[in-house]
Motif scaffolding. Structure first.
Motif, PDB file in Angstrom:
ATOM      1  N   ALA A 194     -32.096 -14.852 -89.552  1.00  0.00           N
ATOM      2  CA  ALA A 194     -30.839 -14.231 -89.131  1.00  0.00           C
ATOM      3  C   ALA A 194     -29.642 -14.867 -89.833  1.00  0.00           C
ATOM      4  N   VAL A 195     -28.721 -14.014 -90.274  1.00  0.00           N
ATOM      5  CA  VAL A 195     -27.505 -14.473 -90.947  1.00  0.00           C
ATOM      6  C   VAL A 195     -26.261 -14.130 -90.119  1.00  0.00           C
ATOM      7  N   SER A 196     -26.302 -12.997 -89.424  1.00  0.00           N
ATOM      8  CA  SER A 196     -25.166 -12.597 -88.603  1.00  0.00           C
ATOM      9  C   SER A 196     -25.628 -11.680 -87.476  1.00  0.00           C
ATOM     10  N   LEU A 197     -24.725 -11.454 -86.518  1.00  0.00           N
ATOM     11  CA  LEU A 197     -24.999 -10.562 -85.394  1.00  0.00           C
ATOM     12  C   LEU A 197     -23.936  -9.468 -85.336  1.00  0.00           C
ATOM     13  N   ALA A 198     -24.307  -8.332 -84.748  1.00  0.00           N
ATOM     14  CA  ALA A 198     -23.359  -7.236 -84.524  1.00  0.00           C
ATOM     15  C   ALA A 198     -23.599  -6.671 -83.136  1.00  0.00           C
ATOM     16  N   VAL A 199     -22.544  -6.131 -82.535  1.00  0.00           N
ATOM     17  CA  VAL A 199     -22.642  -5.527 -81.198  1.00  0.00           C
ATOM     18  C   VAL A 199     -21.992  -4.147 -81.213  1.00  0.00           C
ATOM     19  N   ILE A 200     -22.688  -3.186 -80.614  1.00  0.00           N
ATOM     20  CA  ILE A 200     -22.137  -1.848 -80.389  1.00  0.00           C
ATOM     21  C   ILE A 200     -22.297  -1.547 -78.908  1.00  0.00           C
ATOM     22  N   MET A 201     -21.202  -1.196 -78.249  1.00  0.00           N
ATOM     23  CA  MET A 201     -21.257  -0.879 -76.820  1.00  0.00           C
ATOM     24  C   MET A 201     -20.890   0.591 -76.625  1.00  0.00           C
ATOM     25  N   ASP A 202     -21.802   1.360 -76.011  1.00  0.00           N
ATOM     26  CA  ASP A 202     -21.646   2.810 -75.846  1.00  0.00           C
ATOM     27  C   ASP A 202     -21.748   3.241 -74.392  1.00  0.00           C
ATOM     28  N   ASP A 203     -20.964   4.258 -74.046  1.00  0.00           N
ATOM     29  CA  ASP A 203     -21.171   5.027 -72.813  1.00  0.00           C
ATOM     30  C   ASP A 203     -22.164   6.119 -73.190  1.00  0.00           C
ATOM     31  N   ILE A 204     -23.313   6.185 -72.531  1.00  0.00           N
ATOM     32  CA  ILE A 204     -24.351   7.136 -72.930  1.00  0.00           C
ATOM     33  C   ILE A 204     -24.430   8.360 -72.010  1.00  0.00           C
ATOM     34  N   ASP A 205     -23.447   8.511 -71.126  1.00  0.00           N
ATOM     35  CA  ASP A 205     -23.495   9.605 -70.153  1.00  0.00           C
ATOM     36  C   ASP A 205     -22.265  10.509 -70.177  1.00  0.00           C
ATOM     37  N   VAL A 206     -21.643  10.655 -71.327  1.00  0.00           N
ATOM     38  CA  VAL A 206     -20.462  11.518 -71.425  1.00  0.00           C
ATOM     39  C   VAL A 206     -20.909  12.980 -71.500  1.00  0.00           C
TER      40      VAL A 206
ATOM     41  N   PRO B 285     -14.224   8.783 -66.078  1.00  0.00           N
ATOM     42  CA  PRO B 285     -13.255   9.619 -65.361  1.00  0.00           C
ATOM     43  C   PRO B 285     -13.774  10.105 -64.017  1.00  0.00           C
ATOM     44  N   PHE B 286     -15.084  10.254 -63.917  1.00  0.00           N
ATOM     45  CA  PHE B 286     -15.703  10.645 -62.647  1.00  0.00           C
ATOM     46  C   PHE B 286     -17.196  10.331 -62.709  1.00  0.00           C
ATOM     47  N   GLY B 287     -17.801  10.147 -61.548  1.00  0.00           N
ATOM     48  CA  GLY B 287     -19.237   9.907 -61.496  1.00  0.00           C
ATOM     49  C   GLY B 287     -19.634   8.538 -62.015  1.00  0.00           C
ATOM     50  N   SER B 288     -20.930   8.318 -62.026  1.00  0.00           N
ATOM     51  CA  SER B 288     -21.492   7.060 -62.507  1.00  0.00           C
ATOM     52  C   SER B 288     -21.986   7.227 -63.937  1.00  0.00           C
TER      53      SER B 288
ATOM     54  N   HIS C 287     -33.386  -5.771 -82.916  1.00  0.00           N
ATOM     55  CA  HIS C 287     -32.457  -4.941 -82.153  1.00  0.00           C
ATOM     56  C   HIS C 287     -32.875  -4.946 -80.690  1.00  0.00           C
ATOM     57  N   GLY C 288     -31.906  -5.053 -79.817  1.00  0.00           N
ATOM     58  CA  GLY C 288     -32.161  -4.971 -78.385  1.00  0.00           C
ATOM     59  C   GLY C 288     -30.889  -4.550 -77.683  1.00  0.00           C
ATOM     60  N   PHE C 289     -31.007  -4.284 -76.397  1.00  0.00           N
ATOM     61  CA  PHE C 289     -29.806  -3.878 -75.669  1.00  0.00           C
ATOM     62  C   PHE C 289     -29.900  -4.272 -74.199  1.00  0.00           C
ATOM     63  N   LEU C 290     -28.723  -4.337 -73.589  1.00  0.00           N
ATOM     64  CA  LEU C 290     -28.600  -4.546 -72.146  1.00  0.00           C
ATOM     65  C   LEU C 290     -27.969  -3.289 -71.570  1.00  0.00           C
ATOM     66  N   LEU C 291     -28.594  -2.719 -70.540  1.00  0.00           N
ATOM     67  CA  LEU C 291     -28.105  -1.491 -69.926  1.00  0.00           C
ATOM     68  C   LEU C 291     -27.479  -1.798 -68.570  1.00  0.00           C
ATOM     69  N   GLY C 292     -26.260  -1.307 -68.384  1.00  0.00           N
ATOM     70  CA  GLY C 292     -25.583  -1.468 -67.106  1.00  0.00           C
ATOM     71  C   GLY C 292     -24.982  -0.152 -66.646  1.00  0.00           C
ATOM     72  N   GLU C 293     -24.544  -0.115 -65.394  1.00  0.00           N
ATOM     73  CA  GLU C 293     -24.008   1.119 -64.831  1.00  0.00           C
ATOM     74  C   GLU C 293     -22.693   0.844 -64.109  1.00  0.00           C
ATOM     75  N   TYR C 294     -21.787   1.824 -64.171  1.00  0.00           N
ATOM     76  CA  TYR C 294     -20.510   1.665 -63.490  1.00  0.00           C
ATOM     77  C   TYR C 294     -20.005   3.023 -63.035  1.00  0.00           C
ATOM     78  N   ALA C 295     -19.482   3.076 -61.799  1.00  0.00           N
ATOM     79  CA  ALA C 295     -19.049   4.356 -61.238  1.00  0.00           C
ATOM     80  C   ALA C 295     -17.572   4.360 -60.877  1.00  0.00           C
ATOM     81  N   GLY C 296     -16.828   3.378 -61.331  1.00  0.00           N
ATOM     82  CA  GLY C 296     -15.401   3.328 -61.002  1.00  0.00           C
ATOM     83  C   GLY C 296     -15.142   2.460 -59.785  1.00  0.00           C
ATOM     84  N   LYS C 297     -13.905   2.032 -59.697  1.00  0.00           N
ATOM     85  CA  LYS C 297     -13.499   1.153 -58.618  1.00  0.00           C
ATOM     86  C   LYS C 297     -13.410   1.922 -57.311  1.00  0.00           C
ATOM     87  N   LYS C 298     -14.047   1.417 -56.279  1.00  0.00           N
ATOM     88  CA  LYS C 298     -14.065   2.094 -54.990  1.00  0.00           C
ATOM     89  C   LYS C 298     -12.809   1.771 -54.188  1.00  0.00           C
TER      90      LYS C 298
END
Length: 199
Positions: A84-96, A149-152, A188-199
């Protein structure tokens, strides 16, 4: 208005509505065809990505979202390739809706380390991280956390282990970064998380 004129007017309205529906259908088809796709890289070793902030498939704490401090979480990497020489990160919302994928954050030329630190500062180039570069996503040269904007929605923090550093301008976006990394990804790997907005 006689019956003949009514029939002609109704026929014209029907043709106009038909044309509009066809155009809408074509537009939707083009959007679906051109929309960004989830990242899959074949033929590379899997990288295990975890975080002390949240577990995989769990809720992302408000601190790391647009409803909180909006700072990046710490990411921990296991079994890093020795080449390994370097790392890169891409963070996506996959539910639009319709669009599918919406990019939030891109950063590359991170130093090789088992820990990508939390709260990476804003800026095109991060001197304290071996001059890592942040490009253009929902966040311009910075992390922008979940704020659906809405939903999880689910969010993927992709991490790439590369066999080189990338010579890219800070105006680089997600697709351009993926293209530049092609053929240079060791893991390559990823961490998956979920967020539904502030209650």
């Amino acid at each position: 208005m006689n019956i003949k004129n009514r029939v002609l007017n109704n026929s014209k309205k029907f043709k106009i509505i038909s044309i509009l529906l066809i155009l809408i259908g074509i537009a939707i088809a083009v959007i679906i065809f051109l929309r960004p796709k989830d990242i899959q890289i074949d033929g590379v070793r899997e990288l295990k990505v975890t975080s002390p902030a949240f577990k995989s498939n769990a809720l992302i704490p408000v601190k790391y979202t647009g409803d909180g401090k909006d700072v990046s979480p710490e990411l921990r990497l296991s079994n890093l390739d020795k080449k390994a020489v370097s790392l890169a990160v891409i963070m996506d919302d996959i539910d639009v809706p319709v669009r599918g994928i919406y990019n939030h954050w891109v950063i590359w030329n991170l130093p090789v380390s088992r820990v990508i630190p939390a709260e990476i500062p804003n800026g095109k180039q991060i001197s304290e991280l071996d001059n890592a570069v942040q490009g253009i996503g929902y966040g311009e040269h910075c992390y922008r956390g979940p704020k659906p904007p809405f939903g999880s929605h689910r969010y993927k923090y992709h991490v790439f282990v590369l066999n080189k550093r990338l010579d890219l301008p800070s105006s680089t976006n997600r697709e351009e970064l993926l293209e530049a990394m092609s053929g240079s990804v060791l893991q390559h790997g990823f961490l998956l998380g979920e967020y539904a907005g502030k209650k």
